[in-house]
Enzyme design. Structure first.
Site, PDB file in Angstrom:
ATOM      1  CE  LYS A  10      -4.051   1.885   2.432  1.00 39.69           C
ATOM      2  NZ  LYS A  10      -4.905   1.734   3.642  1.00 39.69           N
ATOM      3  CB  ALA A  45       1.014  -6.335   4.297  1.00 39.69           C
ATOM      4  CB  ALA A  46       1.619  -6.289   9.843  1.00 40.09           C
ATOM      5  CD  GLU A  47      -0.605   0.512   9.882  1.00 37.12           C
ATOM      6  OE1 GLU A  47       0.295   0.960  10.606  1.00 37.12           O
ATOM      7  OE2 GLU A  47      -0.995   1.084   8.846  1.00 37.12           O
ATOM      8  CG  ASN A  94       4.003  -2.589  20.488  1.00 40.03           C
ATOM      9  OD1 ASN A  94       2.876  -3.048  20.624  1.00 40.03           O
ATOM     10  ND2 ASN A  94       5.068  -3.355  20.405  1.00 40.03           N
ATOM     11  CB  THR A 111       5.066 -10.492  16.158  1.00 43.38           C
ATOM     12  OG1 THR A 111       5.879 -10.002  17.229  1.00 43.38           O
ATOM     13  CG2 THR A 111       3.609 -10.319  16.571  1.00 43.38           C
ATOM     14  CG  ASP A 112       8.746 -12.213  19.783  1.00 39.23           C
ATOM     15  OD1 ASP A 112       8.229 -11.158  19.351  1.00 39.23           O
ATOM     16  OD2 ASP A 112       9.904 -12.249  20.245  1.00 39.23           O
ATOM     17  CE1 TYR A 131       2.241  -5.839  15.045  1.00 36.43           C
ATOM     18  CE2 TYR A 131       3.638  -5.968  16.985  1.00 36.43           C
ATOM     19  CZ  TYR A 131       3.368  -6.326  15.681  1.00 36.43           C
ATOM     20  OH  TYR A 131       4.222  -7.164  15.009  1.00 36.43           O
ATOM     21  CE  LYS A 180       1.286 -10.036  12.688  1.00 36.34           C
ATOM     22  NZ  LYS A 180       1.228 -10.133  11.198  1.00 36.34           N
ATOM     23  CG  ASN A 219      13.332  -9.476  11.846  1.00 39.70           C
ATOM     24  OD1 ASN A 219      13.508  -9.914  10.720  1.00 39.70           O
ATOM     25  ND2 ASN A 219      12.694 -10.183  12.776  1.00 39.70           N
ATOM     26  N   PRO A 242      17.537   1.488  14.521  1.00 36.81           N
ATOM     27  CG  PRO A 242      15.876   1.362  12.908  1.00 36.81           C
ATOM     28  CD  PRO A 242      16.510   0.567  13.995  1.00 36.81           C
ATOM     29  NE  ARG A 286       6.331   0.921  23.111  1.00 35.45           N
ATOM     30  CZ  ARG A 286       7.225   0.246  22.385  1.00 35.45           C
ATOM     31  NH1 ARG A 286       7.628  -0.952  22.786  1.00 35.45           N
ATOM     32  NH2 ARG A 286       7.733   0.763  21.301  1.00 35.45           N
TER      33      ARG A 286
END
Length: 358
Positions: free
Chosen positions: A60, A105-107, A110, A147-148, A174, A178, A204, A216, A297
């Site tokens: 998208k 594909a995913a949002e 968190n 995801t874990d 999130y 999932k 990752n 990053p 958070r």
């Protein structure tokens, strides 16, 4: 283009291990989210290692998807379709004739899910439903990348690790979406006989990761002359894996995994956030205390840890990037050399974190 049927051959190397009786060899695959971080790395992996496979990337191109992530790949091997996985009419045009969908594909951020859960419900739940229905209609093999975080978290002093039998206990909007998508896959497998597998992977790192993510963000902060930021007490533990190892594991599951099974992907890379930050600071020539503490958070999971022994035992997979310091050094170097890639998103990302007090 000429679509070939996937080859299915007996796997003579399986011996007495509990594996699929056949090797699935796809020729035309759809990779959803293939312009995102993990999805684009998978596309590169397939192009570099499996020359007979054509990849259709369905993305998208939200803020997390970047067409530059697959720029330069051969046009006869990779086709980009810009569109929404919730668009049933689009799926009806591109799914017939393909022999596998690999669903990345995913949002996935968190903090964004806490601020506004709605896009996560639409993409992660409704989008998965649409893909499953398209696969059911056209008898297409489906692999679901999860995801874990669906398992919740572990105590810092708990020796246990997540396994395929660990009960689901998601903590955030999130991870709950999932978890819901994983359950849809299982239901469509049992009810409709879909040829599916699920993988749940740990955190990752590597090239093409958006600057909103932990590693990053710290690297690019230093490159911008900004102090890195550390959540809470810095003791939250994540199980790090290089994205190339994730890609090779997904390919192994897609081609050799048993239908209806879940495989956990991890590389025994448990490290707490402050140790990862110290490694980044050291690798970039900064003092160990040259960072700012920021507020935690809400509902921040304490520890993730993956037991990938089923994947290794059944499918013979093993990680290549087992030296975290070396993998981190190459990641730092990638961000140094690709400022034109990350710079456009940096200012707005930091503004968003600042508004959150982070």
């Amino acid at each position: 283009r000429d679509r070939q049927q996937p080859a299915r051959v007996l796997n003579d190397s399986m011996g007495d291990t509990d594996m699929s009786e056949e090797l699935f060899e796809p020729r035309n695959i759809i990779v959803t989210g293939g312009c995102g971080f993990i999805g684009s790395n998978f596309v590169h992996y397939v192009v570099n290692n499996h020359p007979d496979v054509h990849v259709t990337v369905l993305d998208k191109l939200t803020y997390a998807g970047n067409r530059e992530n697959i720029a330069g790949l051969p046009a006869d091997r990779v086709e980009l379709v810009v569109g929404d996985i919730c668009d049933a009419e689009l799926l009806e045009r591109i799914v017939p004739g393909c022999d596998a969908i690999v669903h990345y594909a995913a949002e996935s951020h968190n903090d964004n899910s806490i601020a506004d859960p709605e896009p996560f419900l639409r993409t992660n739940v409704e989008g998965t439903y649409c893909l499953l229905e398209a696969c059911r209609k056209h008898d297409v093999r489906y692999h679901h990348v999860s995801t874990d975080e669906v398992y919740g978290d572990l105590a810092l002093d708990d020796p246990a690790r997540f396994t395929e039998e660990t009960p689901y206990k998601p903590s955030s909007p999130y991870s709950s979406t999932k978890a819901a998508s994983d359950m849809l896959v299982r239901a469509w497998t049992r009810t409709y006989g879909l040829r599916t597998t699920i993988s749940n992977c740990s955190n990752n790192y590597g090239p093409f990761q958006h600057v909103e993510k932990f590693i990053p963000r710290q690297i690019t902060n230093i490159l911008c002359g900004i102090k890195p930021k550390l959540y809470g007490d810095g003791l939250n533990v994540r199980d790090w894996i290089h994205t190339e190892d994730h890609s090779s594991a997904v390919w192994a599951i897609l081609t050799k995994g048993r239908y209806g099974e879940t495989y956990l992907i991890g590389a025994d890379g448990e490290k707490n956030n402050i140790d990862v930050l110290h490694a980044i600071l050291e690798g970039m020539g900064k003092a160990a205390d040259d960072f700012d503490w920021v507020r935690d958070r809400p509902g921040h999971d304490r520890r993730y840890a993956i037991d990938s022994s089923k994947l290794r035992r059944e499918l013979g997979w093993k990680p290549k990037h087992t030296d975290f310091a070396q993998g981190l050094a190459s990641t730092i170097e990638w961000y140094r050399e690709n400022e034109q890639w990350w710079r456009p998103a940096k200012e707005s990302t930091e503004a968003k974190y600042k508004a959150q007090g982070q």
